[in-house]
Design an enzyme around this catalytic site. Structure first.
Site, short mmCIF file in Angstrom:
data_model
loop_
_atom_site.label_atom_id
_atom_site.label_comp_id
_atom_site.label_asym_id
_atom_site.label_seq_id
_atom_site.Cartn_x
_atom_site.Cartn_y
_atom_site.Cartn_z
N GLU A 20 0.91 -1.12 -0.01
CA GLU A 20 -0.13 0.20 -0.01
C GLU A 20 0.73 1.19 -0.18
O GLU A 20 1.74 1.18 0.68
CB GLU A 20 -0.82 -0.02 1.34
CG GLU A 20 -1.73 1.21 1.35
CD GLU A 20 -2.58 1.11 2.53
OE1 GLU A 20 -3.13 0.26 2.97
OE2 GLU A 20 -2.88 2.14 3.17
N GLU A 38 -2.50 12.02 2.79
CA GLU A 38 -3.43 11.45 4.02
C GLU A 38 -3.33 12.13 5.27
O GLU A 38 -2.16 12.45 5.35
CB GLU A 38 -3.11 9.90 4.14
CG GLU A 38 -4.13 9.37 5.08
CD GLU A 38 -3.83 7.90 5.10
OE1 GLU A 38 -2.64 7.48 5.04
OE2 GLU A 38 -4.73 7.19 5.53
#
Ligand code: NAG
Ligand code: NAG
Ligand code: NAG
Length: 342
Positions: A163, A168
């Site tokens: 990932e 974010e």
């Protein structure tokens, strides 16, 4: 249509001002964004030495055709009801504006009881990638107490396929975090490549309940949340190849001309914000078949667990019930472009 001079931009900026971030049991992410037009007369530079060729351009009227809508329970335990494509469009939580901007929104019009879930969207690219140069230009990002947005990519059989969290954060965060999550055998090495970001956790592998991931924190205070939006966003670029993964953030007004002209040459961009070297993390065995993902969840493993510590009042579930907060919980995407070596 979206070409706006920087001075004019300031007059157009709504007072959007909440930020978010997230931590998961499953994963930890923060996020970033990308892309503005600079003044061509000042910055024009015909960069014909780009080694990259445009592969995919996600932008405008066809944007939503190229992504799947994830409508299951949030794996990170957020208080959201992820919508099907049909419902997201019907409820105006996913649409493309006349100027080509794609909007992905959290419901900011429905009453939700404390402890209830709010409608939101999570989309994944139908196409998958095994590397390349990715350039994402955002005008706005979701932020606010309880809000946890992310622009990321993920492979099959998490964490086996890896990932990559590009952009974010949670709640009222002020800086983006770049994070990798992997299977065993991948760490962040301190090496001789200079970066602007601040090194965080070094172990990329998830084991047991520790899914912290390895991370760098962005130092530009326009990289996240309200400040990002007040500056009309910017560009997050990352280069994923056999040498590792490098990340750059360019606030609007400082986007390199070769990005705007679609002839990107990362060698000309200067010091990256983050670099995860393949010296201590073999790329092809830890990262493969990645779909790009954009989502906004609420509370859950990261935004929920850091809610009070981030200075948010009350409880996270109370924030989800406060409809006012979600007027700022919107992605406004100019484009996402992918490039491969020519
Ligand atoms: C740069 O120069 C090349 C070759 O002259 C030309 O084909 C291209 O359109 C130019 N690009 C820009 C952005 O001016
Ligand atoms: C952001 O950083 C710049 C440069 O270090 C500084 O001048 C500015 O005051 C900072 N802004 C905020 C909101 O922290
Ligand atoms: C709801 O959120 C808004 C915006 O943050 C805040 O001003 C207001 O006080 C909140 N309302 C309640 C009842 O907490």
């Amino acid at each position: 249509m979206q070409y706006i001079l920087p001075a004019a931009l300031l007059l157009l900026l709504p007072l959007e001002g909440l930020a978010h971030a997230h931590l998961d049991v499953d994963r930890i992410h923060w996020s970033r964004h990308s892309g503005s037009r600079s003044t061509p007369t000042l910055r024009a530079r015909n960069n014909t030495d780009s080694p990259y060729k445009l592969e995919d351009m996600y932008q405008g009227a066809s944007f939503l055709n190229d992504w799947d809508f994830f409508s299951f329970d949030d794996p990170t335990h957020g208080l959201v009801n992820y919508q099907t494509k049909a419902d997201a469009i019907k409820k105006k939580l996913a649409y493309v504006q006349g100027d080509g901007t794609t909007v992905l929104a959290v419901d900011d019009f429905s009453t939700v009881a404390v402890g209830g879930k709010r409608d939101s969207v999570r989309i994944s690219s139908k196409k998958t990638y095994n590397g390349g140069l990715f350039i994402a230009d955002f005008w706005k990002m979701p932020h606010g107490c309880s809000v946890w947005p992310a622009y990321w990519s993920v492979g099959p059989n998490w964490p086996a396929g890896g990932e990559i969290d590009v952009f974010e954060g949670v709640n009222e965060g002020t800086a983006n975090q770049y994070t990798l999550h992997t299977s065993d055998g991948c760490t962040l090495s301190q090496n001789n490549v200079r970066v602007k970001g601040v090194v965080g956790n070094a172990n990329c592998a998830s084991s047991g309940n520790d899914n912290t991931g390895c991370a760098f924190r962005e130092t530009d205070n326009r990289s996240y949340g309200k400040a990002f939006n007040m500056n009309s966003g910017g560009v997050y670029a990352h280069l994923w190849n056999s040498k590792g993964i490098k990340f750059w953030f360019f606030p609007r007004g400082e986007i390199p001309a070769d990005i705007s002209s679609k002839q990107p040459n990362p060698d000309s961009w200067g010091t990256p914000s983050a670099f995860f070297s393949s010296n201590t993390c073999d790329m092809p065995s830890h990262f493969y078949e990645h779909s790009l993902v954009i989502d906004t969840t609420l509370c859950g493993d990261w935004a929920g667990s850091t809610f009070s510590g981030d200075g948010c009042p009350g409880t996270c579930a109370q924030a989800v019930a406060n409809t006012t907060i979600f007027q700022w919980a919107k992605w406004k995407i100019n484009y996402i472009a992918t490039y491969q070596l020519a």
